[in-house]
Motif scaffolding. Structure first.
Motif, PDB file in Angstrom:
ATOM      1  N   ARG A 120       2.431 -13.824  -6.637  1.00 40.32           N
ATOM      2  CA  ARG A 120       2.201 -12.597  -7.395  1.00 40.32           C
ATOM      3  C   ARG A 120       2.442 -11.406  -6.472  1.00 40.32           C
ATOM      4  N   LEU A 121       2.952 -10.327  -7.032  1.00 42.07           N
ATOM      5  CA  LEU A 121       3.333  -9.155  -6.252  1.00 42.07           C
ATOM      6  C   LEU A 121       2.874  -7.890  -6.951  1.00 42.07           C
ATOM      7  N   GLY A 122       2.592  -6.853  -6.159  1.00 37.79           N
ATOM      8  CA  GLY A 122       2.202  -5.609  -6.807  1.00 37.79           C
ATOM      9  C   GLY A 122       1.719  -4.580  -5.823  1.00 37.79           C
ATOM     10  N   SER A 123       0.982  -3.624  -6.346  1.00 36.67           N
ATOM     11  CA  SER A 123       0.541  -2.463  -5.578  1.00 36.67           C
ATOM     12  C   SER A 123      -0.896  -2.644  -5.134  1.00 36.67           C
ATOM     13  N   GLY A 124      -1.137  -2.258  -3.903  1.00 35.22           N
ATOM     14  CA  GLY A 124      -2.499  -2.317  -3.402  1.00 35.22           C
ATOM     15  C   GLY A 124      -2.820  -1.106  -2.549  1.00 35.22           C
ATOM     16  N   GLY A 125      -2.686   0.073  -3.112  1.00 33.96           N
ATOM     17  CA  GLY A 125      -2.337   0.285  -4.516  1.00 33.96           C
ATOM     18  C   GLY A 125      -1.400   1.464  -4.644  1.00 33.96           C
TER      19      GLY A 125
ATOM     20  N   ALA B  26       0.828  -1.203   0.000  1.00 35.17           N
ATOM     21  CA  ALA B  26       0.000   0.000   0.000  1.00 35.17           C
ATOM     22  C   ALA B  26       0.865   1.257   0.000  1.00 35.17           C
ATOM     23  N   GLU B  27       0.376   2.284  -0.671  1.00 32.19           N
ATOM     24  CA  GLU B  27       1.075   3.569  -0.715  1.00 32.19           C
ATOM     25  C   GLU B  27       0.610   4.459   0.430  1.00 32.19           C
ATOM     26  N   HIS B  28       1.553   4.872   1.288  1.00 25.48           N
ATOM     27  CA  HIS B  28       1.269   5.782   2.390  1.00 25.48           C
ATOM     28  C   HIS B  28       2.383   6.813   2.487  1.00 25.48           C
ATOM     29  N   HIS B  29       2.051   7.956   3.060  1.00 22.59           N
ATOM     30  CA  HIS B  29       3.026   9.044   3.186  1.00 22.59           C
ATOM     31  C   HIS B  29       2.839   9.774   4.510  1.00 22.59           C
ATOM     32  N   HIS B  30       3.964  10.149   5.112  1.00 24.41           N
ATOM     33  CA  HIS B  30       3.997  11.069   6.254  1.00 24.41           C
ATOM     34  C   HIS B  30       3.121  10.595   7.401  1.00 24.41           C
ATOM     35  N   SER B  31       3.310   9.329   7.797  1.00 22.89           N
ATOM     36  CA  SER B  31       2.600   8.777   8.943  1.00 22.89           C
ATOM     37  C   SER B  31       3.612   8.177   9.906  1.00 22.89           C
ATOM     38  N   PRO B  32       3.468   8.439  11.222  1.00 21.55           N
ATOM     39  CA  PRO B  32       4.391   7.817  12.168  1.00 21.55           C
ATOM     40  C   PRO B  32       4.128   6.333  12.361  1.00 21.55           C
ATOM     41  N   ALA B  33       2.959   5.863  11.927  1.00 26.48           N
ATOM     42  CA  ALA B  33       2.588   4.466  12.151  1.00 26.48           C
ATOM     43  C   ALA B  33       2.817   3.570  10.943  1.00 26.48           C
ATOM     44  N   ILE B  34       2.897   4.147   9.747  1.00 30.21           N
ATOM     45  CA  ILE B  34       3.000   3.348   8.516  1.00 30.21           C
ATOM     46  C   ILE B  34       4.183   3.844   7.702  1.00 30.21           C
ATOM     47  N   GLY B  35       5.041   2.911   7.277  1.00 30.46           N
ATOM     48  CA  GLY B  35       6.224   3.287   6.524  1.00 30.46           C
ATOM     49  C   GLY B  35       5.897   3.852   5.153  1.00 30.46           C
ATOM     50  N   ALA B  36       6.615   4.889   4.761  1.00 30.93           N
ATOM     51  CA  ALA B  36       6.436   5.509   3.441  1.00 30.93           C
ATOM     52  C   ALA B  36       7.343   4.809   2.436  1.00 30.93           C
ATOM     53  N   PHE B  37       7.033   3.551   2.148  1.00 27.07           N
ATOM     54  CA  PHE B  37       7.848   2.744   1.249  1.00 27.07           C
ATOM     55  C   PHE B  37       7.124   2.601  -0.081  1.00 27.07           C
ATOM     56  N   PRO B  38       7.665   3.113  -1.173  1.00 28.92           N
ATOM     57  CA  PRO B  38       6.944   3.078  -2.459  1.00 28.92           C
ATOM     58  C   PRO B  38       6.589   1.653  -2.880  1.00 28.92           C
ATOM     59  N   PRO B  39       5.336   1.390  -3.234  1.00 29.60           N
ATOM     60  CA  PRO B  39       4.945   0.037  -3.630  1.00 29.60           C
ATOM     61  C   PRO B  39       5.786  -0.535  -4.762  1.00 29.60           C
ATOM     62  N   VAL B  40       6.176   0.295  -5.731  1.00 30.06           N
ATOM     63  CA  VAL B  40       6.949  -0.241  -6.855  1.00 30.06           C
ATOM     64  C   VAL B  40       8.310  -0.744  -6.391  1.00 30.06           C
ATOM     65  N   VAL B  41       8.912  -0.078  -5.403  1.00 29.29           N
ATOM     66  CA  VAL B  41      10.216  -0.505  -4.893  1.00 29.29           C
ATOM     67  C   VAL B  41      10.083  -1.798  -4.101  1.00 29.29           C
ATOM     68  N   LEU B  42       9.069  -1.867  -3.228  1.00 28.43           N
ATOM     69  CA  LEU B  42       8.869  -3.091  -2.459  1.00 28.43           C
ATOM     70  C   LEU B  42       8.493  -4.259  -3.358  1.00 28.43           C
ATOM     71  N   THR B  43       7.714  -4.004  -4.391  1.00 29.67           N
ATOM     72  CA  THR B  43       7.371  -5.060  -5.340  1.00 29.67           C
ATOM     73  C   THR B  43       8.615  -5.610  -6.013  1.00 29.67           C
ATOM     74  N   ALA B  44       9.495  -4.731  -6.464  1.00 33.61           N
ATOM     75  CA  ALA B  44      10.722  -5.170  -7.128  1.00 33.61           C
ATOM     76  C   ALA B  44      11.607  -5.961  -6.170  1.00 33.61           C
ATOM     77  N   HIS B  45      11.725  -5.480  -4.940  1.00 37.51           N
ATOM     78  CA  HIS B  45      12.567  -6.158  -3.954  1.00 37.51           C
ATOM     79  C   HIS B  45      12.018  -7.550  -3.645  1.00 37.51           C
ATOM     80  N   ALA B  46      10.702  -7.642  -3.395  1.00 36.40           N
ATOM     81  CA  ALA B  46      10.109  -8.936  -3.073  1.00 36.40           C
ATOM     82  C   ALA B  46      10.171  -9.895  -4.256  1.00 36.40           C
ATOM     83  N   ALA B  47      10.020  -9.380  -5.465  1.00 38.15           N
ATOM     84  CA  ALA B  47      10.077 -10.251  -6.645  1.00 38.15           C
ATOM     85  C   ALA B  47      11.446 -10.898  -6.793  1.00 38.15           C
ATOM     86  N   ALA B  48      12.494 -10.175  -6.383  1.00 40.11           N
ATOM     87  CA  ALA B  48      13.849 -10.737  -6.468  1.00 40.11           C
ATOM     88  C   ALA B  48      14.102 -11.780  -5.386  1.00 40.11           C
ATOM     89  N   LEU B  49      13.285 -11.773  -4.322  1.00 38.91           N
ATOM     90  CA  LEU B  49      13.486 -12.691  -3.200  1.00 38.91           C
ATOM     91  C   LEU B  49      12.577 -13.908  -3.246  1.00 38.91           C
TER      92      LEU B  49
END
Length: 328
Positions: free
Chosen positions: A73-78, A45-68
């Motif tokens: 199936r992997l992707g954005s939600g959303g 999930a895409e989130h920004h500027h929250s102390p409780a949820i990491g601001a990690f871009p879905p496309v970057v996490l998708t790419a990282h998880a796909a390599a591991l």
């Protein structure tokens, strides 16, 4: 036991006392384990500027998880279309689909991904909230660019994310599979799904209505343990009920000491009643009831608990209760 595909939504809660980098490292272990458990897909999930949820871009996490991983199936939600140029979304997810053929999903949503107005305006380069027409144009442009201009071969599987009848209507109009955020707006679920199915137009992306329901799910060996693990997210939700998005994600012990107002208690109890909390048997019954009433084709579980081990245990316990059909 019910038989339905299970998937997972990663919202990357940042624990009090931990660094965001620690949460980021946990996402790798989480991806490997849910694949081992047989979950069909994992979205970020895409989130920004929250102390409780990491601001990690879905496309970057998708790419990282796909390599591991090798099969999930992997992707954005959303990814949130108003925050991104359509050509960038098409290039990013088109590239991922070419690198990891048959494994990439592009879930597109509308919200700002933040409760801070200045952050929302910065993401949209000073623009205000998007209109219905602008959102439709952005989604349509992203889909067109994937096919006509990026054209790297294999395509990502597009999904429309929605928490309202309007978003469900757009999914039906564009002929996209619908991922409905029951974990956010459960009161909208049935009316939105009815509208989607009644107004669905087949497309190159989807021949018939196809529905995924995202459900907040917390499973533990006892009801008491499930309630203890639910505490931190209850504190965050109580803040959101008051319009505050700046509440950190506390420990279970800190949450147990939190003082909730009577209004908070009523609202939180009403929300829990529409999700899936409790022992394996209780959760399985609740999920089966949701499948029955919504006629969902797939369930996606979101489990915002404090520790990675407890979160993974919840996914494991649920998986033991559900028969997973083979992927088509």
């Amino acid at each position: 036991m019910i038989s339905i595909p299970l998937s997972a939504l990663e919202v990357a809660m940042v624990q009090t006392g931990a660094r965001a980098a620690d949460t980021l490292r946990d996402t790798a272990e989480f991806a490997r384990r849910v694949e081992d458990l047989g979950y069909r897909r994992l979205w970020y999930a895409e989130h920004h500027h929250s102390p409780a949820i990491g601001a990690f871009p879905p496309v970057v996490l998708t790419a990282h998880a796909a390599a591991l991983t090798s099969s999930i199936r992997l992707g954005s939600g959303g990814v949130l279309a108003p925050n991104h140029a359509p050509i960038m979304l098409a290039e990013q997810f088109g590239t991922l689909a070419a690198l990891h053929e048959g494994r990439i999903d592009l879930g597109i949503g509308r919200g700002p991904g933040t409760f801070d107005e200045s952050t929302a305006r910065a993401l949209r380069r000073g623009a205000g909230p998007t209109t219905d027409d602008e959102y439709r144009d952005d989604v349509s442009a992203t889909l067109r660019l994937l096919v006509d201009e990026v054209a790297l071969g294999p395509l990502p599987e597009p999904w429309m994310l929605s928490s309202s009848p309007a978003g469900a209507a757009l999914a039906g109009e564009l002929g996209l599979p619908l991922a409905f955020a029951h974990h956010i707006r459960p009161d909208n679920t049935l009316a939105s799904l009815d509208h989607y199915r009644e107004h669905f137009s087949p497309s190159r992306w989807c021949a018939r209505p196809r529905v995924l329901i995202c459900v907040e799910t917390l499973c533990a060996e006892t009801q008491q343990e499930a309630a203890r693990l639910a505490g931190p997210m209850e504190v965050v939700k109580a803040g959101l009920l008051k319009g505050r998005g700046d509440i950190p994600f506390p420990t279970p012990d800190e949450a147990a000491a939190h003082s909730f107002s009577a209004d908070d208690v009523r609202a939180l109890a009403g929300f829990r009643a529409q999700q899936a909390y409790g022992t394996p048997e209780t959760v399985a019954k609740r999920l089966a009831d949701l499948v029955d009433v919504t006629r969902a084709d797939e369930l996606m579980l979101v489990t915002p608990v404090y520790a990675l081990a407890d979160r993974l245990r919840s996914y494991e316990l649920v998986r033991q209760q559900i028969v997973m059909p083979a992927a088509s």
